[in-house]
Design a protein around this motif. Structure first.
Motif, PDB file in Angstrom:
ATOM      1  N   ARG A 149     -11.517   1.242 -18.171  1.00  0.00           N
ATOM      2  CA  ARG A 149     -10.930   0.215 -17.472  1.00  0.00           C
ATOM      3  C   ARG A 149     -11.071  -1.175 -18.196  1.00  0.00           C
ATOM      4  O   ARG A 149     -12.299  -1.426 -18.770  1.00  0.00           O
ATOM      5  CB  ARG A 149     -11.730  -0.090 -15.983  1.00  0.00           C
ATOM      6  CG  ARG A 149     -11.015  -0.975 -15.202  1.00  0.00           C
ATOM      7  CD  ARG A 149     -11.646  -1.175 -13.666  1.00  0.00           C
ATOM      8  NE  ARG A 149     -13.013  -1.760 -13.943  1.00  0.00           N
ATOM      9  CZ  ARG A 149     -14.214  -1.053 -13.516  1.00  0.00           C
ATOM     10  NH1 ARG A 149     -13.938   0.044 -12.993  1.00  0.00           N
ATOM     11  NH2 ARG A 149     -15.327  -1.833 -13.689  1.00  0.00           N
ATOM     12  N   THR A 152      -7.628  -7.744 -18.545  1.00  0.00           N
ATOM     13  CA  THR A 152      -7.059  -8.746 -18.946  1.00  0.00           C
ATOM     14  C   THR A 152      -7.434 -10.109 -18.877  1.00  0.00           C
ATOM     15  O   THR A 152      -8.124 -10.200 -17.980  1.00  0.00           O
ATOM     16  CB  THR A 152      -5.409  -8.684 -18.931  1.00  0.00           C
ATOM     17  OG1 THR A 152      -5.278  -8.945 -17.388  1.00  0.00           O
ATOM     18  CG2 THR A 152      -5.099  -6.998 -18.984  1.00  0.00           C
ATOM     19  N   HIS A 156      -6.116  -9.075 -14.324  1.00  0.00           N
ATOM     20  CA  HIS A 156      -5.496  -7.696 -14.148  1.00  0.00           C
ATOM     21  C   HIS A 156      -6.512  -6.612 -14.572  1.00  0.00           C
ATOM     22  O   HIS A 156      -7.082  -6.962 -15.707  1.00  0.00           O
ATOM     23  CB  HIS A 156      -3.901  -7.790 -14.712  1.00  0.00           C
ATOM     24  CG  HIS A 156      -3.103  -8.890 -14.147  1.00  0.00           C
ATOM     25  ND1 HIS A 156      -1.881  -9.110 -14.345  1.00  0.00           N
ATOM     26  CD2 HIS A 156      -3.432  -9.952 -13.307  1.00  0.00           C
ATOM     27  CE1 HIS A 156      -1.432  -9.864 -13.952  1.00  0.00           C
ATOM     28  NE2 HIS A 156      -2.324 -10.549 -13.065  1.00  0.00           N
ATOM     29  N   VAL A 158      -6.381  -2.554 -16.075  1.00  0.00           N
ATOM     30  CA  VAL A 158      -5.620  -1.367 -16.686  1.00  0.00           C
ATOM     31  C   VAL A 158      -6.599  -0.212 -16.828  1.00  0.00           C
ATOM     32  O   VAL A 158      -7.596  -0.518 -17.356  1.00  0.00           O
ATOM     33  CB  VAL A 158      -4.969  -1.615 -17.977  1.00  0.00           C
ATOM     34  CG1 VAL A 158      -4.433  -0.434 -18.286  1.00  0.00           C
ATOM     35  CG2 VAL A 158      -3.970  -2.914 -17.868  1.00  0.00           C
ATOM     36  N   THR A 159      -6.380   0.827 -16.301  1.00  0.00           N
ATOM     37  CA  THR A 159      -7.295   1.615 -16.055  1.00  0.00           C
ATOM     38  C   THR A 159      -6.641   3.170 -16.481  1.00  0.00           C
ATOM     39  O   THR A 159      -5.593   3.613 -16.162  1.00  0.00           O
ATOM     40  CB  THR A 159      -7.995   2.229 -14.783  1.00  0.00           C
ATOM     41  OG1 THR A 159      -8.151   1.095 -14.063  1.00  0.00           O
ATOM     42  CG2 THR A 159      -8.936   3.322 -14.601  1.00  0.00           C
ATOM     43  N   VAL A 194      -2.733   6.536 -15.002  1.00  0.00           N
ATOM     44  CA  VAL A 194      -2.623   5.277 -15.653  1.00  0.00           C
ATOM     45  C   VAL A 194      -2.377   4.295 -14.462  1.00  0.00           C
ATOM     46  O   VAL A 194      -1.698   4.469 -13.418  1.00  0.00           O
ATOM     47  CB  VAL A 194      -1.191   4.965 -16.643  1.00  0.00           C
ATOM     48  CG1 VAL A 194      -1.356   3.578 -17.093  1.00  0.00           C
ATOM     49  CG2 VAL A 194      -1.518   5.843 -17.642  1.00  0.00           C
ATOM     50  N   ARG A 195      -3.218   3.416 -14.168  1.00  0.00           N
ATOM     51  CA  ARG A 195      -3.106   2.322 -13.156  1.00  0.00           C
ATOM     52  C   ARG A 195      -3.315   1.018 -13.562  1.00  0.00           C
ATOM     53  O   ARG A 195      -4.010   0.641 -14.410  1.00  0.00           O
ATOM     54  CB  ARG A 195      -4.255   2.580 -12.287  1.00  0.00           C
ATOM     55  CG  ARG A 195      -4.344   1.669 -10.986  1.00  0.00           C
ATOM     56  CD  ARG A 195      -5.311   2.170 -10.368  1.00  0.00           C
ATOM     57  NE  ARG A 195      -5.712   1.398  -8.892  1.00  0.00           N
ATOM     58  CZ  ARG A 195      -6.438   1.321  -7.969  1.00  0.00           C
ATOM     59  NH1 ARG A 195      -7.698   2.538  -8.102  1.00  0.00           N
ATOM     60  NH2 ARG A 195      -6.642   0.634  -6.914  1.00  0.00           N
ATOM     61  N   TYR A 196      -2.411   0.117 -12.951  1.00  0.00           N
ATOM     62  CA  TYR A 196      -2.413  -1.436 -13.409  1.00  0.00           C
ATOM     63  C   TYR A 196      -2.439  -1.935 -12.097  1.00  0.00           C
ATOM     64  O   TYR A 196      -1.697  -1.826 -11.171  1.00  0.00           O
ATOM     65  CB  TYR A 196      -1.217  -1.755 -14.009  1.00  0.00           C
ATOM     66  CG  TYR A 196      -0.834  -3.091 -14.415  1.00  0.00           C
ATOM     67  CD1 TYR A 196      -1.854  -3.861 -15.383  1.00  0.00           C
ATOM     68  CD2 TYR A 196       0.042  -3.718 -13.858  1.00  0.00           C
ATOM     69  CE1 TYR A 196      -1.578  -5.058 -15.425  1.00  0.00           C
ATOM     70  CE2 TYR A 196       0.377  -5.060 -14.229  1.00  0.00           C
ATOM     71  CZ  TYR A 196      -0.565  -5.734 -15.193  1.00  0.00           C
ATOM     72  OH  TYR A 196      -0.424  -7.123 -15.264  1.00  0.00           O
TER      73      TYR A 196
END
Length: 198
Positions: A149, A152, A156, A158-159, A194-196
Motif C-alpha cells: 500500500r 500519495t 490517496h 494505491v494498493t 489493484v485498488r485506488y
C-alpha cells in the motif's frame, strides 16, 4: 465460545389418498400423516475462537468447530415421496471437526509504503461415505496473501495485491457417491488486485 442449533420444524411429503387415486401433500408426523415418522434435520455445533487484533503489526485468529448434522428426511421430492426414514443418519455434508487459523503481519517500509503478508489454514474432517461407515479423507487448504500500500502526497492510497488460494495444490475428494469421487478441491488459483482510494 458459541453454541449453534438449527432444526427443521415442519416438512412436506406426499401420501396416497385413500380410494381417490391421487396424492395428499402432508406434514410428516402430524395431521393425516401422523402415522409417519416426524421429519428431522438437526445441526448442532460448538465453536471456540481465540483472536488478537493488531498489536505491533500482527493479528491472528484460531477457531475450532465441532458439529453434527443429522437427518431422516431428504426433501419433498426425495425418495419415497419425501416420507421420512424411521431412523436418523448423518447427512452427506457432515464434517464433525473444522480447524481454521489465520495470521498476518504489517511491515512499515517508509512513511508512505507498507507491506502486508497473511497466511490462512483450513483443515476439515471428511464427509460420511454411503457405502460403509468410513469417511472421505481430511481436507487441508493453505491460502496466502501479499499486498503493498502506497500513500500519495494528497492522501490517496494505491494498493497492489496478490492472493494465492490452495497454495499446495491439494486435491482431496470433497464428495463421493458409492466410493466414486464426484468433487475435488479447487486447484491452485492466483488473483491479482489493484485498488485506488481517493
Amino acid at each position: 465460545m458459541t453454541y449453534t442449533r438449527r432444526r427443521l420444524d415442519d416438512a412436506l411429503a406426499t401420501i396416497a389418498e385413500d380410494g381417490a387415486g391421487g396424492f395428499l401433500i402432508v406434514n410428516p408426523g402430524a395431521g393425516p400423516a401422523a402415522s409417519l415418522p416426524k421429519a428431522t434435520r438437526t445441526y448442532d455445533a460448538v465453536s471456540v475462537e481465540l483472536g488478537r487484533s493488531f498489536w505491533d503489526g500482527w493479528q491472528a485468529q484460531l477457531r475450532y468447530t465441532w458439529s453434527r448434522l443429522q437427518w431422516n428426511y431428504t426433501g419433498p421430492f426425495g425418495a419415497e415421496g419425501g416420507r421420512p426414514l424411521s431412523q436418523s443418519r448423518l447427512l452427506g455434508a457432515d464434517r464433525p471437526h473444522v480447524f481454521k487459523a489465520f495470521a498476518s503481519k504489517e511491515f512499515t517500509l517508509t512513511r508512505k509504503l507498507t507491506l502486508n503478508a497473511g497466511l490462512a489454514y483450513l483443515g476439515a474432517a471428511g464427509t460420511p461415505r454411503e457405502a460403509d461407515s468410513t469417511r472421505t479423507p481430511w481436507v487441508h487448504t493453505i491460502d496466502a496473501q501479499l499486498s503493498a500500500r502506497y500513500g500519495t502526497a494528497d492522501q490517496h492510497l494505491v494498493t497492489l495485491s496478490i492472493d494465492a488460494f490452495n497454495v499446495l495444490n491439494a486435491q482431496a475428494v470433497l464428495r463421493e457417491e458409492t466410493l466414486l469421487p464426484l468433487q475435488y478441491q479447487a486447484p491452485r488459483q492466483l488473483r491479482l488486485g489493484v485498488r485506488y482510494a481517493f
